[in-house]
Design an enzyme around this catalytic site. Structure first.
Site, mmCIF file in Angstrom:
data_model
loop_
_atom_site.group_PDB
_atom_site.id
_atom_site.type_symbol
_atom_site.label_atom_id
_atom_site.label_comp_id
_atom_site.label_asym_id
_atom_site.label_seq_id
_atom_site.Cartn_x
_atom_site.Cartn_y
_atom_site.Cartn_z
ATOM 1 N NE ARG A 1 27.782 15.686 45.611
ATOM 2 C CZ ARG A 1 27.166 15.209 44.550
ATOM 3 N NH1 ARG A 1 25.915 14.828 44.635
ATOM 4 N NH2 ARG A 1 27.777 15.108 43.397
ATOM 5 C CE LYS B 1 29.119 5.924 51.264
ATOM 6 N NZ LYS B 1 28.871 6.297 49.876
ATOM 7 C CB SER C 1 30.896 9.541 51.729
ATOM 8 O OG SER C 1 31.423 10.531 50.879
ATOM 9 C CG HIS D 1 34.410 4.431 42.748
ATOM 10 N ND1 HIS D 1 33.993 5.441 41.912
ATOM 11 C CD2 HIS D 1 35.588 4.001 42.253
ATOM 12 C CE1 HIS D 1 34.882 5.589 40.945
ATOM 13 N NE2 HIS D 1 35.861 4.725 41.124
ATOM 14 C CG ASP E 1 31.073 14.123 45.340
ATOM 15 O OD1 ASP E 1 31.316 15.257 45.807
ATOM 16 O OD2 ASP E 1 30.311 13.954 44.373
ATOM 17 C CG HIS F 1 28.582 6.027 43.866
ATOM 18 N ND1 HIS F 1 28.618 4.933 43.049
ATOM 19 C CD2 HIS F 1 29.798 6.613 43.762
ATOM 20 C CE1 HIS F 1 29.807 4.859 42.469
ATOM 21 N NE2 HIS F 1 30.542 5.869 42.877
ATOM 22 N N GLY F 2 26.585 7.764 47.377
ATOM 23 C CA GLY F 2 25.523 8.508 48.038
ATOM 24 C C GLY F 2 25.523 8.357 49.552
ATOM 25 C CG ASP G 1 34.327 10.303 39.730
ATOM 26 O OD1 ASP G 1 34.739 9.132 39.800
ATOM 27 O OD2 ASP G 1 33.470 10.771 40.523
ATOM 28 C CG HIS G 2 31.696 7.331 38.047
ATOM 29 N ND1 HIS G 2 31.603 5.960 38.125
ATOM 30 C CD2 HIS G 2 31.862 7.763 39.315
ATOM 31 C CE1 HIS G 2 31.697 5.580 39.397
ATOM 32 N NE2 HIS G 2 31.864 6.665 40.133
HETATM 33 P P1 13P Z 1 30.536 8.875 47.829
HETATM 34 O O1 13P Z 1 29.152 9.078 47.296
HETATM 35 O O2 13P Z 1 30.570 7.823 48.893
HETATM 36 O O3 13P Z 1 31.189 10.118 48.294
HETATM 37 O O4 13P Z 1 31.440 8.295 46.611
HETATM 38 C C1 13P Z 1 32.015 9.156 45.678
HETATM 39 C C2 13P Z 1 32.577 8.440 44.502
HETATM 40 O O5 13P Z 1 32.729 7.244 44.466
HETATM 41 C C3 13P Z 1 32.966 9.275 43.347
HETATM 42 O O6 13P Z 1 33.395 8.502 42.271
HETATM 43 O O1 G3H Z 2 30.148 8.998 41.919
HETATM 44 C C1 G3H Z 2 29.763 10.096 41.585
HETATM 45 C C2 G3H Z 2 30.306 11.325 42.210
HETATM 46 O O2 G3H Z 2 29.838 11.461 43.535
HETATM 47 C C3 G3H Z 2 30.015 12.520 41.366
HETATM 48 O O3 G3H Z 2 28.674 12.861 41.435
HETATM 49 O O4 G3H Z 2 27.952 12.821 39.057
HETATM 50 O O5 G3H Z 2 26.640 14.066 40.793
HETATM 51 O O6 G3H Z 2 28.870 14.923 40.025
HETATM 52 P P1 G3H Z 2 27.990 13.729 40.244
HETATM 53 ZN ZN ZN Z 3 32.316 6.636 42.132
#
Ligand code: 13P
Ligand code: G3H
Ligand code: ZN
Length: 316
Positions: free
Chosen positions: A260, A183, A213, A210, A256, A179-180, A81-82
């Site tokens: 959490r 949003k 959540s 992406h 993700d 993310h997070g 991921d990323h």
């Molecule tokens: P969220 O922060 O909305 O869960 O997104 C996760 C994500 O895009 C991981 O690549």
């Molecule tokens: O987009 C990022 C994912 O939520 C992963 O998060 O880089 O803190 O593991 P992280």
């Molecule tokens: Zn992402």
């Protein structure tokens, strides 16, 4: 069984979205596999650079291999991921991953294409597929923070040019998510018109969402009632909108943050109610089942629930 991400996308495109869930430890992995078997869904395990640092690359691999043995009916892909270029190469060379994401979206278009193309060449030689990103999501991802006013929706014409020139196999598009846990402000939501425009220029090409959540208000309220101080304005994607995105080509949905929140709620409530407790296995057990139920629920919304046997037939 580990399959390629491309195999999952072939079955999923237009029919359902594959849930892509990040893992960082044993409890999350156990809950993830259990939840996918519970809901009979194929899935994608996502590993971020942060997870590779936190849990050690070898440990994560070993946990996944063990889970595969414990849940022999599971069907899943393993995805970076990323990734940056260096981490992509490390994952490609490891022989363990099904696919990688190269995230060069913070570079200008030509540079993003050049970096993505290099990764695509190396990945394809090794039989892996590549997810790239175009446009700018808001929020925090790895160590990069993008505020709302600098977030940019993916331009459909640019998306078509990007895919053509880079050779990537799927594309993470900026369609209003971030993310997070924070949003949307006000009544913002997904930009379905933009997704439809991108699909028109890239028919049958898997799009990735992406920042998917949903940040349930009830979850935030429970966390705060158990001592948390999350901003109650936290807001995410309406999970009932996933079904509308699927026919528009959204084939992978990344989640993700919601996981959490499950972890935080379970542990805050557990220790609030048992302040003298110190055996971490007790809240751990509660978390694993709560996480499994959470995954099964998401898979219902993604319509991947019940697709396991269809995928098994297609890949065998
Ligand atoms: P969220 O922060 O909305 O869960 O997104 C996760 C994500 O895009 C991981 O690549
Ligand atoms: O987009 C990022 C994912 O939520 C992963 O998060 O880089 O803190 O593991 P992280
Ligand atoms: Zn992402």
């Amino acid at each position: 069984m580990i399959v390629t991400t491309a195999q999952l996308f072939d079955v999923a495109y237009g029919n359902f979205a594959v849930g892509a869930y990040n893992i960082n430890n044993m409890e999350q992995t156990l809950g993830l596999f259990r939840g996918n078997i519970q809901s009979q869904a194929p899935f994608i395990i996502q590993i971020s650079k942060g997870a590779r640092k936190y849990a050690e690359v070898k440990m994560l691999e070993a946990i996944i291999r063990a889970a595969e043995e414990i849940f022999p009916d599971s069907i899943f892909a393993v995805h970076l991921d990323h990734g940056d270029e260096e981490t992509c190469y490390s994952c490609i060379d490891s022989g363990f991953y099904s696919s990688v994401m190269i995230d060069a979206s913070h570079h200008v278009l030509d540079e993003n294409i050049a970096i993505t193309k290099r990764v695509v060449e190396r990945a394809h030689d090794a039989g892996l597929s590549v997810e790239a990103e175009l446009g700018m999501l808001g929020g925090v991802e790895e160590d990069i923070q993008v505020d709302e006013k600098h977030a940019m929706l993916t331009d459909p014409d640019e998306a078509a040019e990007f895919v053509e020139r880079s050779g990537c196999d799927s594309l993470a598009v900026a369609i209003g998510t971030s993310h997070g846990a924070y949003k949307f402000s006000g009544s913002q939501g997904l930009h379905f018109d933009r997704i439809a425009e991108i699909q028109r220029r890239l028919p049958n090409f898997p799009l990735v969402m992406h920042g998917s959540s949903s940040v349930p208000a009830e979850e935030v309220a429970r966390i705060n009632a158990a001592g948390g101080t999350m901003d109650p304005s936290a807001k995410g994607v309406d999970e009932d909108e996933f079904a509308r995105a699927v026919p528009l080509g959204v084939t992978k949905v990344n989640i993700d943050t919601d996981g959490r929140l499950v972890w935080t709620r379970v542990h805050r409530e557990f220790f609030r109610d048992a302040p003298d407790a110190f055996d971490f296995r007790k809240p751990g057990e509660v978390f694993v089942q709560a996480y499994a139920d959470f995954i099964a629920h998401k898979n219902e919304k993604l319509q991947s629930a019940g697709q396991l046997e269809t995928v098994r037939k297609a890949v065998s």
